[in-house]
Design an enzyme around this catalytic site. Structure first.
Site, short mmCIF file in Angstrom:
data_model
loop_
_atom_site.label_atom_id
_atom_site.label_comp_id
_atom_site.label_asym_id
_atom_site.label_seq_id
_atom_site.Cartn_x
_atom_site.Cartn_y
_atom_site.Cartn_z
N ARG A 180 0.88 -1.18 0.00
CA ARG A 180 0.00 0.00 0.00
C ARG A 180 0.91 1.22 0.00
O ARG A 180 1.70 1.42 0.92
CB ARG A 180 -0.91 0.00 1.23
CG ARG A 180 -1.66 1.31 1.39
CD ARG A 180 -2.77 1.25 2.41
NE ARG A 180 -3.92 0.54 1.88
CZ ARG A 180 -5.14 0.60 2.41
NH1 ARG A 180 -5.37 1.35 3.47
NH2 ARG A 180 -6.15 -0.07 1.87
N HIS A 216 -7.32 0.59 -6.42
CA HIS A 216 -7.52 -0.25 -5.23
C HIS A 216 -8.21 -1.55 -5.68
O HIS A 216 -9.37 -1.81 -5.34
CB HIS A 216 -8.38 0.51 -4.22
CG HIS A 216 -8.38 -0.09 -2.84
ND1 HIS A 216 -7.58 -1.15 -2.47
CD2 HIS A 216 -9.10 0.23 -1.72
CE1 HIS A 216 -7.79 -1.44 -1.21
NE2 HIS A 216 -8.71 -0.63 -0.73
N ASP A 270 -17.23 6.97 -1.86
CA ASP A 270 -15.99 6.87 -1.07
C ASP A 270 -15.74 8.26 -0.49
O ASP A 270 -16.42 9.23 -0.85
CB ASP A 270 -14.84 6.42 -2.00
CG ASP A 270 -13.53 6.14 -1.25
OD1 ASP A 270 -13.56 6.02 0.00
OD2 ASP A 270 -12.48 6.04 -1.91
N1 NVA Z 1 -9.96 6.52 -1.54
C1 NVA Z 1 -9.60 6.13 -0.20
C2 NVA Z 1 -9.80 4.65 -0.02
C3 NVA Z 1 -9.48 4.15 1.37
C4 NVA Z 1 -9.65 2.66 1.49
C5 NVA Z 1 -8.16 6.51 0.07
O1 NVA Z 1 -7.32 6.32 -0.82
O2 NVA Z 1 -7.88 7.01 1.16
N1 CP Z 2 -11.25 -0.29 2.41
C1 CP Z 2 -9.99 -0.32 2.85
O1 CP Z 2 -9.04 -0.57 2.10
O2 CP Z 2 -9.87 -0.09 4.19
P1 CP Z 2 -8.53 0.12 5.00
O3 CP Z 2 -7.96 1.46 4.61
O4 CP Z 2 -8.97 0.09 6.44
O5 CP Z 2 -7.57 -0.98 4.69
#
Ligand code: NVA
Ligand code: CP
Length: 302
Positions: free
Chosen positions: A104, A131, A219
């Site tokens: 990540r 994602h 989101d």
């Molecule tokens: N769009 C959000 C998704 C979190 C799972 C982010 O990148 O923070």
């Molecule tokens: N949806 C998701 O990826 O959640 P986290 O940021 O908690 O891993």
């Protein structure tokens, strides 16, 4: 099987993605029946997190443990990654020690660079652009509640972010129509829109965008790394809130999804997550089952 990575949904064929969902549903059922299945005994997943996580970390760690394997949590704060060791060196070293690596991070190019030098499968656990693991869970959740998503209409409400880009890839791979309601200036990646113009359209007005929709998804307005834009975005996105009222414009059996974490009072009204259309808790749980199917696909010759 030759070395495979999962950096976006386009790394797998539509047929492979379909099979992955079926397998995830099967794995979930057997897990709930209490069956012990340990195909990854003695295997190790390296997990690099340069951004925070609850669901992704716990689902990958639990998945590896349930499969009889192990996982190692690596944060830049206490590894050499955070002290400037080149990505290609880290990739070469780590991939000699573990069986798969989940990352990540911020720039999508970073994970592509890592994968180029890795001897083991690399999984995208979220970048600024995509994602895909979340989409595996979302597609499984739709399948479980309503059957095939093929030919259905999905509406994305809000920011054209990493999740929205992944929904565009999903529209292509799972063959559905995607309507995107984002404010001007916050569209998803333009090349993705252009390349998928046959099935993806932008309709700025959320009410018009959800009409005839079978699935409504949203989101956060400010993703990780955009914290300083939070106030400005709250102003710009204020008409892009998913609510039970908005759902009345969608099909009567439409589902609602959100990858979580959610901000009640911002992108979702206070009562949206508990509305009858909401399947967000199943969606979150399915991260576990979908990723177990993914790990099995990438690491077992079965
Ligand atoms: N769009 C959000 C998704 C979190 C799972 C982010 O990148 O923070
Ligand atoms: N949806 C998701 O990826 O959640 P986290 O940021 O908690 O891993």
């Amino acid at each position: 099987m030759a070395l495979r990575h999962f950096l976006t949904l386009l790394d797998f064929t539509p047929d492979e993605l379909k099979k992955l969902t079926s397998r995830a549903i099967e794995i979930k059922k057997e897990h709930k029946q209490g069956k012990i299945y340990e195909p990854l005994k003695n295997r190790v997943l390296g997990m690099i997190f340069e951004k925070s996580s609850t669901r992704t970390r716990v689902s990958f760690e639990s998945g590896m443990a349930q499969f009889g394997g192990n996982s190692i949590f690596l944060s830049p704060r206490d590894t050499q990654l955070g002290r400037g060791e080149p990505i290609e060196d880290s990739a070469r070293v780590l991939s000699r020690m573990v069986d798969a690596i989940m990352i990540r991070t911020f720039e999508h190019e970073k994970i592509e660079q890592f994968a180029r030098y890795s001897k083991v499968p690399v999984i995208n656990a979220l970048t600024d652009d995509y994602h895909p693991c979340q989409l595996l869970a979302d597609m499984q959740t739709y399948q479980e509640h309503r059957g095939s998503i093929e030919g259905k209409r999905v509406t994305w409400i809000g920011d054209g972010n990493n999740m929205c880009n992944s929904y565009i890839n999903a529209a292509r791979q799972y063959n559905f129509e995607l309507i995107i309601a984002s404010p001007m200036g916050y569209d998803p990646t333009h090349t993705l829109l252009e390349e998928n113009a046959d099935r993806v359209r932008v309709i700025r007005d959320p009410k018009a965008a959800v009409q005839g929709s079978d699935l409504v998804v949203t989101d956060v307005w400010a993703s990780m790394g955009q914290e300083e834009e939070q106030n400005e975005r709250a102003r710009i996105f204020k008409n892009y809130q998913a609510s039970p009222e908005l759902m009345t414009y969608a099909n009567s059996d439409a589902l609602f999804m959100h990858c979580l974490p959610a901000h009640r009072g911002e992108e979702v009204s206070h009562d949206m997550l508990d509305h009858e259309s909401s399947v967000v808790w199943d969606e979150a749980e399915n991260r576990l089952h979908a990723q177990k199917a993914l790990l099995e696909f990438l690491l077992c010759n079965c």
